[in-house]
Design a protein around this motif. Structure first.
Motif, PDB file in Angstrom:
ATOM      1  N   GLY A  79      76.243 -36.323  -2.534  1.00  0.00           N
ATOM      2  CA  GLY A  79      76.926 -37.576  -2.800  1.00  0.00           C
ATOM      3  C   GLY A  79      75.924 -37.975  -4.914  1.00  0.00           C
ATOM      4  N   ARG A  80      74.950 -37.212  -4.980  1.00  0.00           N
ATOM      5  CA  ARG A  80      73.621 -37.529  -6.228  1.00  0.00           C
ATOM      6  C   ARG A  80      74.696 -36.152  -7.520  1.00  0.00           C
ATOM      7  NH1 ARG A  80      68.751 -39.597  -5.901  1.00  0.00           N
ATOM      8  NH2 ARG A  80      68.877 -38.174  -8.228  1.00  0.00           N
ATOM      9  N   GLY A  81      75.847 -35.459  -6.879  1.00  0.00           N
ATOM     10  CA  GLY A  81      76.237 -34.919  -7.412  1.00  0.00           C
ATOM     11  C   GLY A  81      78.094 -34.685  -7.524  1.00  0.00           C
ATOM     12  N   LEU A  82      78.368 -36.007  -6.869  1.00  0.00           N
ATOM     13  CA  LEU A  82      80.031 -36.401  -6.595  1.00  0.00           C
ATOM     14  C   LEU A  82      80.796 -34.850  -6.529  1.00  0.00           C
ATOM     15  CD1 LEU A  82      80.791 -39.067  -9.377  1.00  0.00           C
ATOM     16  CD2 LEU A  82      80.563 -39.092  -6.822  1.00  0.00           C
ATOM     17  N   VAL A  83      79.870 -34.190  -5.539  1.00  0.00           N
ATOM     18  CA  VAL A  83      80.808 -32.706  -5.107  1.00  0.00           C
ATOM     19  C   VAL A  83      82.131 -33.529  -4.582  1.00  0.00           C
ATOM     20  CG1 VAL A  83      80.427 -30.408  -4.234  1.00  0.00           C
ATOM     21  CG2 VAL A  83      78.704 -31.286  -4.916  1.00  0.00           C
ATOM     22  N   VAL A  84      83.008 -32.422  -4.971  1.00  0.00           N
ATOM     23  CA  VAL A  84      85.016 -32.312  -4.226  1.00  0.00           C
ATOM     24  C   VAL A  84      84.993 -31.405  -2.967  1.00  0.00           C
ATOM     25  CG1 VAL A  84      85.610 -34.005  -6.010  1.00  0.00           C
ATOM     26  CG2 VAL A  84      85.420 -32.220  -6.634  1.00  0.00           C
ATOM     27  N   GLU A  85      83.848 -30.741  -3.408  1.00  0.00           N
ATOM     28  CA  GLU A  85      84.686 -29.363  -2.724  1.00  0.00           C
ATOM     29  C   GLU A  85      84.490 -30.252  -0.712  1.00  0.00           C
ATOM     30  OE1 GLU A  85      85.101 -27.726  -5.779  1.00  0.00           O
ATOM     31  OE2 GLU A  85      83.010 -28.866  -5.188  1.00  0.00           O
ATOM     32  N   PRO A  86      85.382 -29.069   0.087  1.00  0.00           N
ATOM     33  CA  PRO A  86      85.453 -30.030   2.107  1.00  0.00           C
ATOM     34  C   PRO A  86      84.641 -29.909   2.163  1.00  0.00           C
ATOM     35  CG  PRO A  86      86.510 -27.897   0.821  1.00  0.00           C
ATOM     36  CD  PRO A  86      86.087 -28.111   0.245  1.00  0.00           C
ATOM     37  N   ALA A 246      77.019 -41.559   0.552  1.00  0.00           N
ATOM     38  CA  ALA A 246      76.657 -43.382   0.023  1.00  0.00           C
ATOM     39  C   ALA A 246      75.368 -43.175  -1.344  1.00  0.00           C
ATOM     40  CB  ALA A 246      77.729 -43.873   0.629  1.00  0.00           C
ATOM     41  N   VAL A 247      74.529 -43.180   0.153  1.00  0.00           N
ATOM     42  CA  VAL A 247      72.916 -43.305  -0.420  1.00  0.00           C
ATOM     43  C   VAL A 247      73.326 -42.228  -1.677  1.00  0.00           C
ATOM     44  CG1 VAL A 247      70.615 -43.155   0.148  1.00  0.00           C
ATOM     45  CG2 VAL A 247      72.104 -43.719   1.744  1.00  0.00           C
ATOM     46  N   GLY A 248      73.154 -41.321  -1.757  1.00  0.00           N
ATOM     47  CA  GLY A 248      73.309 -40.407  -2.711  1.00  0.00           C
ATOM     48  C   GLY A 248      73.782 -41.146  -4.117  1.00  0.00           C
ATOM     49  N   ALA A 249      74.981 -41.363  -3.849  1.00  0.00           N
ATOM     50  CA  ALA A 249      76.126 -41.755  -5.132  1.00  0.00           C
ATOM     51  C   ALA A 249      75.082 -43.074  -5.685  1.00  0.00           C
ATOM     52  CB  ALA A 249      76.821 -42.440  -4.962  1.00  0.00           C
ATOM     53  N   MET A 250      74.610 -43.656  -4.881  1.00  0.00           N
ATOM     54  CA  MET A 250      74.091 -44.909  -4.631  1.00  0.00           C
ATOM     55  C   MET A 250      72.805 -44.689  -5.966  1.00  0.00           C
ATOM     56  SD  MET A 250      74.338 -47.301  -1.524  1.00  0.00           S
ATOM     57  CE  MET A 250      75.544 -47.001  -0.188  1.00  0.00           C
ATOM     58  N   ARG A 322      79.581 -52.007   2.952  1.00  0.00           N
ATOM     59  CA  ARG A 322      79.066 -53.311   2.154  1.00  0.00           C
ATOM     60  C   ARG A 322      77.819 -53.340   0.900  1.00  0.00           C
ATOM     61  NH1 ARG A 322      75.060 -56.757   2.093  1.00  0.00           N
ATOM     62  NH2 ARG A 322      73.998 -55.495   3.107  1.00  0.00           N
ATOM     63  N   ILE A 323      77.463 -52.081   1.101  1.00  0.00           N
ATOM     64  CA  ILE A 323      76.294 -51.814  -0.577  1.00  0.00           C
ATOM     65  C   ILE A 323      77.089 -51.217  -1.218  1.00  0.00           C
ATOM     66  CG2 ILE A 323      73.533 -51.203  -0.197  1.00  0.00           C
ATOM     67  CD1 ILE A 323      73.219 -52.459   2.452  1.00  0.00           C
ATOM     68  N   GLY A 324      77.428 -50.146  -1.157  1.00  0.00           N
ATOM     69  CA  GLY A 324      78.442 -49.367  -2.014  1.00  0.00           C
ATOM     70  C   GLY A 324      79.316 -49.993  -2.814  1.00  0.00           C
ATOM     71  N   ALA A 325      80.190 -50.628  -2.287  1.00  0.00           N
ATOM     72  CA  ALA A 325      80.977 -51.776  -3.101  1.00  0.00           C
ATOM     73  C   ALA A 325      80.084 -52.381  -3.639  1.00  0.00           C
ATOM     74  CB  ALA A 325      81.582 -52.765  -2.469  1.00  0.00           C
ATOM     75  N   TYR A 349      81.021 -42.927  -9.973  1.00  0.00           N
ATOM     76  CA  TYR A 349      80.126 -43.421  -9.019  1.00  0.00           C
ATOM     77  C   TYR A 349      80.765 -44.326  -8.658  1.00  0.00           C
ATOM     78  CZ  TYR A 349      76.709 -39.245  -9.698  1.00  0.00           C
ATOM     79  OH  TYR A 349      76.487 -38.219  -9.946  1.00  0.00           O
ATOM     80  N   ALA A 350      81.445 -45.438  -9.169  1.00  0.00           N
ATOM     81  CA  ALA A 350      82.006 -46.436  -8.989  1.00  0.00           C
ATOM     82  C   ALA A 350      82.943 -46.138  -7.599  1.00  0.00           C
ATOM     83  CB  ALA A 350      81.472 -47.470  -9.640  1.00  0.00           C
ATOM     84  N   LYS A 351      84.020 -45.575  -8.318  1.00  0.00           N
ATOM     85  CA  LYS A 351      84.830 -45.168  -7.536  1.00  0.00           C
ATOM     86  C   LYS A 351      84.940 -44.557  -6.198  1.00  0.00           C
ATOM     87  CE  LYS A 351      87.333 -42.969 -11.228  1.00  0.00           C
ATOM     88  NZ  LYS A 351      88.403 -42.694 -11.440  1.00  0.00           N
ATOM     89  N   ARG A 352      83.793 -43.298  -6.002  1.00  0.00           N
ATOM     90  CA  ARG A 352      83.322 -42.663  -4.927  1.00  0.00           C
ATOM     91  C   ARG A 352      82.985 -43.877  -4.193  1.00  0.00           C
ATOM     92  NH1 ARG A 352      85.277 -40.727  -1.119  1.00  0.00           N
ATOM     93  NH2 ARG A 352      83.592 -38.938   0.153  1.00  0.00           N
ATOM     94  N   LEU A 353      81.645 -44.757  -4.560  1.00  0.00           N
ATOM     95  CA  LEU A 353      81.722 -45.413  -3.455  1.00  0.00           C
ATOM     96  C   LEU A 353      82.665 -46.515  -2.855  1.00  0.00           C
ATOM     97  CD1 LEU A 353      78.646 -46.521  -5.485  1.00  0.00           C
ATOM     98  CD2 LEU A 353      78.275 -45.381  -3.336  1.00  0.00           C
ATOM     99  N   VAL A 354      83.294 -46.715  -3.316  1.00  0.00           N
ATOM    100  CA  VAL A 354      84.702 -48.265  -2.615  1.00  0.00           C
ATOM    101  C   VAL A 354      85.281 -46.869  -1.417  1.00  0.00           C
ATOM    102  CG1 VAL A 354      86.619 -48.891  -3.745  1.00  0.00           C
ATOM    103  CG2 VAL A 354      84.428 -48.875  -5.189  1.00  0.00           C
ATOM    104  N   MET A 355      85.863 -45.565  -2.145  1.00  0.00           N
ATOM    105  CA  MET A 355      86.649 -44.616  -1.754  1.00  0.00           C
ATOM    106  C   MET A 355      85.860 -44.204  -0.552  1.00  0.00           C
ATOM    107  SD  MET A 355      89.345 -45.430  -2.963  1.00  0.00           S
ATOM    108  CE  MET A 355      90.451 -43.856  -1.335  1.00  0.00           C
ATOM    109  N   ILE A 356      84.235 -44.303  -0.352  1.00  0.00           N
ATOM    110  CA  ILE A 356      84.023 -44.112   0.676  1.00  0.00           C
ATOM    111  C   ILE A 356      83.798 -44.945   1.832  1.00  0.00           C
ATOM    112  CG2 ILE A 356      81.880 -43.442   2.027  1.00  0.00           C
ATOM    113  CD1 ILE A 356      80.669 -42.079  -0.417  1.00  0.00           C
TER     114      ILE A 356
END
Length: 378
Positions: A79-86, A246-250, A322-325, A349-356
């Motif tokens: 999450g900290r790196g916004l990694v997109v691999e599956p 999500a915590v990592g992205a936050m 809720r907190i991610g948004a 990061y904001a987009k990823r948090l919303v999509m999570i």
């Protein structure tokens, strides 16, 4: 409860965080996310060579972890790196096969651990509204094997996976928990049609249609009609993963915002000196710690069973939704207009948090589920 990670987990987290910082910077990630495949096979292989997927499974499956906290430390770094691999699908499919698969199916996990095979989880359907038991895809007997027909939506990397884990109904009504079965389906099987498209937060997903797909008898995972329990088990680990991601992205969004408040000046002083912004940032920091606590609680509970496990998982997913948004909105607003620009990592990061929030059930779904579980237990 002991919140301290073991030395092995700390080493895993340090290794992964260092690799992402040195090899998976934002420019690299942005290029990968916008590529035709939506992920990098070369980068995927390098992640696997670090043993990352092995952390999801215990030694009996060829891994070295398998605990909820093993999953948590990996996905917080991702999450900290916004990694997109599956990674999420590797976790869910692998846990399902480890839980209910036969010997041959369980052997597939080894190829997922070493990165030679990519698996996708094909469960959600158009109109399912996150309801786990709402499955309309049908599987009927065809000789000694099976024939599948139906449609699956928003399958992560569905166009590039080697195999799909597909849920289908072998008996019962649309909302019945009993009667759901799981199948391993080769993506290139006759009758499998895939239409891929981009995701708003980077990477790609696919819509998959199954038109009389013929499968051998050993494609069935576990016992016929008993797939719901396996779904609940595997998706539970997926919820831990998303909460930790999500915590990592936050944390990164918070750090970027604090740095901006310290450096952006207005009227000759840093804007972080203004009390109104200090109060808003303090609220964000407190909410992030609340999300972290919920994720820790979920990681501790996922290895259990029953209502306590499911409530902890839903509580965590509701909290990070809720907190991610909130973190996304506040971070962008405190940055001002620049916070919306593509060039600034914060917007991603904001987009990823919303999509999570929309993966494996949004905050409304999990709040209702948490309440319903409590009522059922009382």
């Amino acid at each position: 409860m002991d919140f301290q990670h073991t030395e092995d987990r700390r080493m895993l987290a340090d290794t992964l965080n260092r690799f992402i910082a040195e090899q998976y910077g934002f420019d690299v990630r942005d290029r990968i996310a916008r590529s035709q495949e939506g992920f990098s096979r070369d980068m995927w292989q390098r992640f696997c060579e670090l043993g990352i997927i092995g952390a999801f499974f215990d030694e009996s499956m060829g891994g070295f972890g398998g605990d909820g906290f093993d999953v948590s430390v990996v996905f917080e770094a991702l999450g900290r790196g916004l990694v997109v691999e599956p990674f999420l699908d590797a976790l869910i499919v692998g846990r399902a096969l480890a839980h209910a698969g036969n010997e041959r199916q369980r052997e597939r996990v080894a190829s997922m651990i070493d990165g030679t095979a990519i698996a996708a989880f094909a469960h959600d359907e158009p109109g399912s509204h996150y309801e786990l038991a709402r499955v309309n895809t049908r599987a009927t007997r065809h000789g000694e094997g099976w024939k599948l027909s139906g449609a699956k939506g928003v399958v992560q990397q569905g166009a590039h996976a080697d195999v799909l884990l597909v849920s289908a109904r072998t008996s019962g009504g649309e909302f019945d928990e009993a009667g759901i079965s799981l199948f391993i389906v080769p993506r290139d099987a006759q009758g499998v049609k895939v239409r891929g498209h981009r995701k708003i937060d980077g990477g790609r997903v696919a819509e998959i249609s199954l038109d009389d797909v013929i499968l051998d008898a050993d494609a069935l995972v576990g016992k016929e009609g008993e797939g719901y329990a396996t779904l609940t088990h595997a998706i539970g680990y997926g919820l831990v993963a998303l909460a930790s991601e999500a915590v990592g992205a936050m944390d990164v969004a918070k750090d970027h915002t604090l740095e901006y408040l310290r450096t952006r000046k207005q009227f000759g002083v840093p804007i972080g000196a203004f009390q109104a912004l200090q109060h808003r940032m303090a609220d964000v920091l407190l909410e992030i710690e609340q999300a972290r606590s919920a994720a820790i609680n979920a990681a501790a509970a996922v290895g259990g069973s029953g209502v306590a496990r499911e409530r902890a998982l839903s509580a965590a997913k509701y909290s990070v939704g809720r907190i991610g948004a909130l973190v996304a909105e506040e971070s962008i607003q405190m940055h001002g207009g620049i916070g919306m620009t593509w060039e600034l990592p914060l917007s991603h990061y904001a987009k990823r948090l919303v999509m999570i929030d929309h993966q494996l059930g949004d905050e409304d779904h999990h709040l209702a589920r948490y309440i319903a579980l409590g009522r059922a237990a009382s």
